[in-house]
Design a protein around this motif. Sequence first.
Motif, mmCIF file in Angstrom:
data_model
loop_
_atom_site.group_PDB
_atom_site.id
_atom_site.type_symbol
_atom_site.label_atom_id
_atom_site.label_comp_id
_atom_site.label_asym_id
_atom_site.label_seq_id
_atom_site.Cartn_x
_atom_site.Cartn_y
_atom_site.Cartn_z
ATOM 1 N N ASP A 10 0.863 -1.171 0.000
ATOM 2 C CA ASP A 10 0.000 0.000 0.000
ATOM 3 C C ASP A 10 0.903 1.227 0.000
ATOM 4 O O ASP A 10 2.113 1.139 0.236
ATOM 5 N N ILE A 11 0.344 2.378 -0.277
ATOM 6 C CA ILE A 11 1.115 3.629 -0.282
ATOM 7 C C ILE A 11 0.369 4.647 0.556
ATOM 8 O O ILE A 11 -0.851 4.844 0.371
ATOM 9 N N ASP A 12 1.079 5.285 1.486
ATOM 10 C CA ASP A 12 0.406 6.279 2.326
ATOM 11 C C ASP A 12 0.356 7.628 1.620
ATOM 12 O O ASP A 12 0.875 7.791 0.503
ATOM 13 N N ALA A 13 -0.265 8.600 2.260
ATOM 14 C CA ALA A 13 -0.481 9.910 1.637
ATOM 15 C C ALA A 13 0.822 10.628 1.306
ATOM 16 O O ALA A 13 0.862 11.472 0.406
ATOM 17 N N GLY A 34 3.446 9.102 0.154
ATOM 18 C CA GLY A 34 4.137 8.387 -0.912
ATOM 19 C C GLY A 34 5.049 7.279 -0.434
ATOM 20 O O GLY A 34 5.813 6.721 -1.222
ATOM 21 N N LYS A 35 4.938 6.917 0.853
ATOM 22 C CA LYS A 35 5.803 5.878 1.416
ATOM 23 C C LYS A 35 5.080 4.536 1.401
ATOM 24 O O LYS A 35 3.934 4.435 1.823
ATOM 25 N N PRO A 36 5.759 3.459 0.929
ATOM 26 C CA PRO A 36 5.137 2.131 0.930
ATOM 27 C C PRO A 36 4.869 1.629 2.353
ATOM 28 O O PRO A 36 5.685 1.833 3.265
ATOM 29 N N THR A 37 3.734 1.001 2.540
ATOM 30 C CA THR A 37 3.374 0.399 3.826
ATOM 31 C C THR A 37 2.801 -0.995 3.565
ATOM 32 O O THR A 37 2.469 -1.333 2.434
ATOM 33 N N GLY A 38 2.687 -1.767 4.628
ATOM 34 C CA GLY A 38 2.087 -3.093 4.500
ATOM 35 C C GLY A 38 2.784 -3.968 3.473
ATOM 36 O O GLY A 38 2.133 -4.735 2.765
ATOM 37 N N THR A 93 -4.030 1.655 -2.377
ATOM 38 C CA THR A 93 -4.196 0.367 -1.706
ATOM 39 C C THR A 93 -4.086 -0.756 -2.724
ATOM 40 O O THR A 93 -4.611 -0.642 -3.837
ATOM 41 N N GLY A 94 -3.409 -1.845 -2.329
ATOM 42 C CA GLY A 94 -3.365 -3.044 -3.161
ATOM 43 C C GLY A 94 -2.528 -2.912 -4.415
ATOM 44 O O GLY A 94 -2.954 -3.310 -5.504
ATOM 45 N N CYS A 95 -1.308 -2.384 -4.277
ATOM 46 C CA CYS A 95 -0.398 -2.279 -5.421
ATOM 47 C C CYS A 95 0.466 -3.537 -5.506
ATOM 48 O O CYS A 95 0.751 -4.181 -4.495
ATOM 49 N N LEU A 96 0.887 -3.858 -6.718
ATOM 50 C CA LEU A 96 1.755 -5.010 -6.942
ATOM 51 C C LEU A 96 2.990 -4.573 -7.713
ATOM 52 O O LEU A 96 2.908 -3.706 -8.589
ATOM 53 N N TYR A 97 4.154 -5.204 -7.366
ATOM 54 C CA TYR A 97 5.367 -4.923 -8.136
ATOM 55 C C TYR A 97 6.225 -6.182 -8.171
ATOM 56 O O TYR A 97 6.517 -6.767 -7.130
ATOM 57 N N PRO A 98 6.622 -6.626 -9.385
ATOM 58 C CA PRO A 98 7.428 -7.843 -9.497
ATOM 59 C C PRO A 98 8.923 -7.540 -9.615
ATOM 60 O O PRO A 98 9.324 -6.504 -10.159
#
Length: 285
Positions: A132-135, A137-141, A172-177
């Motif tokens: 996920d990304i917070d407001a 711009g930092k990745p979380t979860g 919310t719910g981003c993916l990166y390979p």
Amino acid sequence: MQMGSQSRVTIDFTVAADGRPIDIRRVGASYTPNADDLARELAASGFAAGVPHRDCQVTYVATRTPIAMADVADLLSASIDSRPSREAIDRIKPANSDCLNPAPSSLLRGYPDFAKLKGSVGRLQWSMVKLDIDAAGKPTGIRTLTGTNDAALDQAGRDAVARSRFSGGKRTGCLYPYRKAAQPLPAPAAPEEQSFRPDGATCPVDLEWAVQPVLRYPDNYRKRGIEGWAIIAFDAAPWAATGNIRVLAAEPAADFGMAAVNIITSARLAPSNRAMSAASSGWVT
């Protein structure tokens, strides 16, 4: 792999003493869509070492599955090698994901130090990271969703995502390979090419070319780092055209022989005042 309903591809092969499949060749010459990678995947496989086996055979059977009914894990795996369709993306994305509406922009994208990762011989390794990304711009979860179960690559992928930064607001719910290229699988031991030179051959060992052979590695084997070789023979006309091209040996798969034939077909020897037979042996590695 998606092919016509109940499509079948049969492959003959030998298992060497070290458990490696060699002498891999398809049975029959009919074209079957999306089957080009089957021999490559068999070449990257392994069996129990100790006792060699001959006259082995495997038949692959494929059925067509609509994307709407396909397993999500299979769709994720397929997306690593090819760009997924819009329908496949809708199936792949996590429930309640808003990461594509629109997609966030990357301000800083972290990557693993792939050179420090061991990788796998003959096989691509990959890891799909969910975040996920917070407001700000930092990745979380951050967590590993799926992949090839390479713990080091999974950890390196999560660490790389943690270093990344994005713009565009909360998501919310981003993916990166992340992908780790296959480590080279060395070619089986090659015989001395001159041992294949037929009696009565009139061609010199060292050839002069008017149009040099352009080496073209079989692309699907390149993707898995699978090395191979081929020995071919051919005749040459006085006007330098090549002909009667035949494969004498090829390993680990007949596909390397086919590649070598294509290489020689596009080449031309220097003109001569006589025809020559059994002109040369060729290699593809």
